[in-house]
Design an enzyme around this catalytic site. Structure first.
Site, PDB file in Angstrom:
ATOM      1  N   LYS A  68      -8.756  -1.941   5.907  1.00 61.23           N
ATOM      2  CA  LYS A  68      -9.020  -2.505   4.573  1.00 61.23           C
ATOM      3  C   LYS A  68      -7.997  -3.580   4.222  1.00 61.23           C
ATOM      4  O   LYS A  68      -8.339  -4.611   3.653  1.00 61.23           O
ATOM      5  CB  LYS A  68      -9.024  -1.386   3.530  1.00 61.23           C
ATOM      6  CG  LYS A  68     -10.272  -0.506   3.635  1.00 61.23           C
ATOM      7  CD  LYS A  68     -10.206   0.715   2.750  1.00 61.23           C
ATOM      8  CE  LYS A  68      -9.299   1.762   3.312  1.00 61.23           C
ATOM      9  NZ  LYS A  68      -9.428   3.110   2.806  1.00 61.23           N
TER      10      LYS A  68
ATOM     11  N   ASP B  71     -15.441   2.258   7.450  1.00 57.87           N
ATOM     12  CA  ASP B  71     -14.365   3.159   7.018  1.00 57.87           C
ATOM     13  C   ASP B  71     -14.821   4.009   5.847  1.00 57.87           C
ATOM     14  O   ASP B  71     -14.520   5.199   5.778  1.00 57.87           O
ATOM     15  CB  ASP B  71     -13.114   2.364   6.636  1.00 57.87           C
ATOM     16  CG  ASP B  71     -12.106   3.292   5.961  1.00 57.87           C
ATOM     17  OD1 ASP B  71     -11.648   4.219   6.629  1.00 57.87           O
ATOM     18  OD2 ASP B  71     -11.832   3.121   4.757  1.00 57.87           O
TER      19      ASP B  71
ATOM     20  N   SER C 225      -7.885   3.465   9.038  1.00 51.75           N
ATOM     21  CA  SER C 225      -8.596   3.404   7.764  1.00 51.75           C
ATOM     22  C   SER C 225      -7.844   2.508   6.774  1.00 51.75           C
ATOM     23  O   SER C 225      -8.411   1.590   6.175  1.00 51.75           O
ATOM     24  CB  SER C 225      -8.730   4.829   7.212  1.00 51.75           C
ATOM     25  OG  SER C 225      -9.116   4.836   5.869  1.00 51.75           O
TER      26      SER C 225
ATOM     27  N   HIS D  10       0.858  -1.191   0.000  1.00 55.66           N
ATOM     28  CA  HIS D  10       0.000   0.000   0.000  1.00 55.66           C
ATOM     29  C   HIS D  10       0.891   1.237   0.000  1.00 55.66           C
ATOM     30  O   HIS D  10       1.857   1.315   0.756  1.00 55.66           O
ATOM     31  CB  HIS D  10      -0.902   0.033   1.240  1.00 55.66           C
ATOM     32  CG  HIS D  10      -1.750   1.265   1.290  1.00 55.66           C
ATOM     33  ND1 HIS D  10      -2.951   1.367   0.611  1.00 55.66           N
ATOM     34  CD2 HIS D  10      -1.561   2.457   1.892  1.00 55.66           C
ATOM     35  CE1 HIS D  10      -3.459   2.567   0.804  1.00 55.66           C
ATOM     36  NE2 HIS D  10      -2.636   3.252   1.576  1.00 55.66           N
TER      37      HIS D  10
ATOM     38  N   ARG E  21     -14.843  12.557   6.935  1.00 54.84           N
ATOM     39  CA  ARG E  21     -13.553  13.223   7.218  1.00 54.84           C
ATOM     40  C   ARG E  21     -13.178  14.149   6.072  1.00 54.84           C
ATOM     41  O   ARG E  21     -12.646  15.234   6.274  1.00 54.84           O
ATOM     42  CB  ARG E  21     -12.469  12.169   7.444  1.00 54.84           C
ATOM     43  CG  ARG E  21     -12.629  11.423   8.773  1.00 54.84           C
ATOM     44  CD  ARG E  21     -11.746  10.193   8.821  1.00 54.84           C
ATOM     45  NE  ARG E  21     -10.362  10.494   8.534  1.00 54.84           N
ATOM     46  CZ  ARG E  21      -9.511   9.630   7.962  1.00 54.84           C
ATOM     47  NH1 ARG E  21      -9.925   8.425   7.618  1.00 54.84           N
ATOM     48  NH2 ARG E  21      -8.271   9.984   7.746  1.00 54.84           N
TER      49      ARG E  21
HETATM   50  N1  URA Z   1      -6.227   6.488   2.520  1.00 52.71           N
HETATM   51  C1  URA Z   1      -7.147   5.787   3.188  1.00 52.71           C
HETATM   52  O1  URA Z   1      -7.562   4.715   2.784  1.00 52.71           O
HETATM   53  N2  URA Z   1      -7.622   6.309   4.344  1.00 52.71           N
HETATM   54  C2  URA Z   1      -7.186   7.475   4.856  1.00 52.71           C
HETATM   55  O2  URA Z   1      -7.641   7.867   5.914  1.00 52.71           O
HETATM   56  C3  URA Z   1      -6.234   8.180   4.141  1.00 52.71           C
HETATM   57  C4  URA Z   1      -5.754   7.668   2.979  1.00 52.71           C
END
Ligand code: URA
Length: 438
Positions: free
Chosen positions: A191, A165, A187, A86, A172
């Site tokens: 995932k 999320d 967050s 990621h 947010r």
């Molecule tokens: N990417 C995400 O998946 N979540 C965040 O809070 C910021 C970047």
């Protein structure tokens, strides 16, 4: 059903800087997902977290609660180890494209659930959708079959993965609470953990074009995510990488696919190749293949073979030419000298304004739009020489893109020293840390 807690009480607890219990966090996330806690209450709570933070146990509880809000995938029984990567996002960051097939060429499964871009950093799916015929939406069965037979899949994350999320992120985004490290870390990791990967490599960026430009904050985010991974039994390593200047020479969708293919063919810009190899080495080590040489698989065509099969399996034509933008504008150097700065954020915003990115979720993006850079910091340039070419289908987008680039390139007299900034500036793993030198 009688509610065990009260949303206002939990907002006040956080507002006063007190930690919430595991049961309180579980309730809050579950009640928010069910619509019992209203959006404005969750937004107020997110602001309290941004201002007062959360401790490690709370962040872990929040992550687990968000995972529990949806489905949990599993890739057991594939007969291959699974490793994902990621990136916190950067300008010209196309690394997933060469990286996934490269790592898969060593018999490792890479399940890449990616997103579309919002704002000045592009999304992996937007880039791949520039390939004629390629489709991002796969069923879980299709994804599993592709991982079993080819080893690499890059596709859209289904709506069932950490839905809490998804809802919280949307709030947010509109309430100035994106930059809270506990919220970002939970967050991203909710995932990735829900996706079921056994191991994870994080590319956490800092510098002008990064989501968190300050290096200390990027480091704190990396450490928090590595801890969350370790707590959930996902072997996790983070590299801290410099995003002051764009990665490579291409920023946009189709142009980044073209550059990725150059890297898969053993060429391409040296920074894109370097980061691809550095991340691949970490992923292979986590998969127990630390003695393999990723550079060799770029140079001898093994990674390219997997790329071609991966694209074709999702309906794409790996030989199709990329769409060309209808309009172009060349930005030239105003004097002789050396290029000392190339601002990543400005280039990202320019590409976005040219049509490579979207302002709102669901907006279309142009496959051919973007910025092609003609020099990297440290290169000698001559007056009148191109510094960048702007690409778009709509000529009226060019003035605003040029505005974004005003002051983005700095040319100093020949001989001016250009600081050598290492691309990979640090590495953070559970129990060991090398945040690098500054
Ligand atoms: N990417 C995400 O998946 N979540 C965040 O809070 C910021 C970047």
């Amino acid at each position: 059903m009688a509610e065990a807690f009260d949303a206002v009480e939990l907002i006040v607890e956080k507002r006063e800087g007190r930690p919430l219990s595991t049961a309180q966090i579980d309730w809050l996330v579950d009640a928010f997902t069910r619509g019992v806690v209203a959006d404005e209450q969750m937004s107020a709570w997110a602001m309290a977290v941004l201002l007062n933070g959360m401790d490690r146990r709370e962040i872990r509880d929040l992550t687990l609660a968000m995972i529990a809000s949806g489905e949990r995938m599993s890739f057991e029984g594939l007969g291959r180890p699974t490793v994902d990567k990621h990136s916190t996002g950067g300008v010209g960051d196309k690394i997933t494209l060469p990286l996934a097939p490269l790592v898969a060429s060593f018999g490792v499964a890479v399940p890449q659930l990616s997103g579309r871009g919002l704002g000045h950093t592009g999304g992996t799916l937007d880039k791949l959708e520039a390939i004629p015929g390629w489709r991002a939406d796969l069923s879980t069965a299709e994804m599993r079959e592709q991982l079993r037979t080819i080893g690499a899949v890059i596709c859209a994350a289904g709506a069932g993965l950490a839905p809490a999320d998804k809802r919280l992120y949307a709030l947010r985004d509109t309430t100035g609470t994106v930059e809270a490290i506990p919220l970002i870390a939970s967050s991203i990791m909710s995932k990735k953990i829900a996706e079921g990967t056994e191991a994870l490599v994080l590319d956490v960026k800092f510098g002008a074009g990064a989501f968190l430009p300050r290096r200390e904050l990027a480091e704190e985010l990396a450490r928090t995510m590595v801890e969350l991974g370790a707590d959930a039994g996902v072997r996790t390593v983070a590299l801290l990488t410099d995003m002051s200047t764009p990665l490579g020479l291409a920023v946009g969708n189709g142009v980044e696919v073209t550059e990725s293919v150059e890297v898969l063919a053993g060429g391409g810009p040296s920074d894109v190749r370097e980061l691809t190899i550095a991340l691949a080495a970490e992923m292979l080590a986590l998969a127990g293949r630390g003695d393999e040489d990723p550079a060799a698989a770029l140079d001898d065509g093994r990674a390219m073979d997997v790329w071609r099969r991966m694209i074709a399996a999702q309906g794409g034509d790996p030989d199709a030419p990329m769409a060309e933008a209808r309009e172009r504008e060349v930005l030239t150097a105003q004097e002789d000298g050396v290029l000392t700065a190339q601002d990543a954020k400005a280039v990202g915003v320019a590409a976005w304004r040219l049509g490579a990115g979207r302002a709102r979720q669901g907006d279309p993006v142009q496959a051919g739009a973007g910025v092609l850079l003609a020099a990297k910091p440290g290169d000698a340039v001559r007056r009148g020489q191109p510094l960048a070419t702007l690409l778009t289908d709509e000529a009226d987008r060019i003035p605003r893109a040029l505005e974004a680039l005003s002051g983005a390139f700095r040319v100093a007299p020949a001989g001016t020293p250009v600081p050598d900034r290492p691309l990979v500036a640090g590495r953070i793993a559970a129990g060991s840390e090398d945040p690098g030198t500054r």
